[in-house]
Design an enzyme around this catalytic site. Structure first.
Site, PDB file in Angstrom:
ATOM      1  N   ILE A  10       1.577   4.235 -25.164  1.00 18.92           N
ATOM      2  CA  ILE A  10       0.608   5.164 -24.595  1.00 18.92           C
ATOM      3  C   ILE A  10       0.833   5.357 -23.098  1.00 18.92           C
ATOM      4  O   ILE A  10       0.331   6.300 -22.494  1.00 18.92           O
ATOM      5  CB  ILE A  10      -0.826   4.668 -24.867  1.00 18.92           C
ATOM      6  CG1 ILE A  10      -1.810   5.830 -24.759  1.00 18.92           C
ATOM      7  CG2 ILE A  10      -1.209   3.522 -23.931  1.00 18.92           C
ATOM      8  CD1 ILE A  10      -3.180   5.521 -25.306  1.00 18.92           C
ATOM      9  N   SER A  11       1.630   4.489 -22.501  1.00 15.60           N
ATOM     10  CA  SER A  11       1.842   4.500 -21.052  1.00 15.60           C
ATOM     11  C   SER A  11       3.085   5.299 -20.667  1.00 15.60           C
ATOM     12  O   SER A  11       4.205   4.906 -20.998  1.00 15.60           O
ATOM     13  CB  SER A  11       1.996   3.060 -20.547  1.00 15.60           C
ATOM     14  OG  SER A  11       2.577   3.030 -19.266  1.00 15.60           O
TER      15      SER A  11
END
EC number: 5.99.1.4
Length: 213
Positions: free
Chosen positions: A17-18
């Protein structure tokens, strides 16, 4: 630490997600020449444990974060395309990487599917395409295995035990280095491990809390 050797296996902890995890892995050829274990963890699990509020819930921080990720990518010459929505559920992607047991090529392919191709890995169609993109055609079967799920859970528990609070994070020489922009610090400490034992570093590392209004 004066001998520059790790007392424990060096780790690199990340969540798909980063965007900054993606950008840092794209600089893998610049990492210190030690065998980091690529370790997928849930960023949300860290937030829950430490009582942190996700940055994307703060409107102006959300905007700045996306702009800064694009800026960093352009500065580094790394292809970058945001997925159609953020946040997204990265669980399936994390499980796929867990099943791949730290394989660099698979991990990189998952990141590129999301942050270079701009795809969402959480939908049924998106995950099926991701499995083909990453060369893991039996991905659905692998992520359904109880051992895969248990290993991802163990990764998260170990990360919390080590004090990990965000991603991406290097754990090297028993120290934590958080963020894509911490790479120069990791490289410096790999060359000069005694810096972390200097008087001023020790002083600020144990700085007491002051009074808050």
């Amino acid at each position: 630490m004066s001998n520059g050797k790790d007392a424990a296996p060096p780790l690199w902890l990340y969540d798909f997600i980063s965007p900054f995890s993606y950008l840092l892995l794209e600089q893998h050829d610049q990492w210190p020449g030690v065998p980091f274990e690529l370790t997928p963890i849930s960023l949300y699990g860290l937030y829950r444990h430490w009582g942190q509020r996700p940055g994307y819930e703060v409107p102006q921080r959300r905007i700045f974060t996306f702009r800064y990720a694009l800026f960093r990518a352009e500065q580094l010459g790394i292809p970058f395309k945001m997925p159609p929505a953020h946040p997204f559920d990265s669980t399936k992607a994390l499980l796929l990487a867990t099943a791949a047991q730290g394989d660099l090529a698979c991990t990189r392919a998952i990141f590129r599917f999301i942050w270079r191709e701009g795809r969402d890995p959480s939908t049924d169609e998106g995950f099926a395409d991701l499995c083909q993109y990453a060369g893991v055609p039996d991905g659905e079967r692998l992520i359904a295995l109880e051992e895969t799920k248990a290993q991802l859970q163990r990764n998260g528990e170990e990360a919390i035990r080590l004090g990990i609070f965000g991603v991406p994070t290097f754990r090297f020489n028993d120290q934590l280095f958080w963020g894509e922009d911490a790479l120069p610090m990791v490289l410096y400490c790999a060359r000069t491990p005694n810096w972390l034992e200097s008087k001023e570093v020790k002083r600020i590392s144990t700085l007491p809390f002051g009074d808050m209004p």
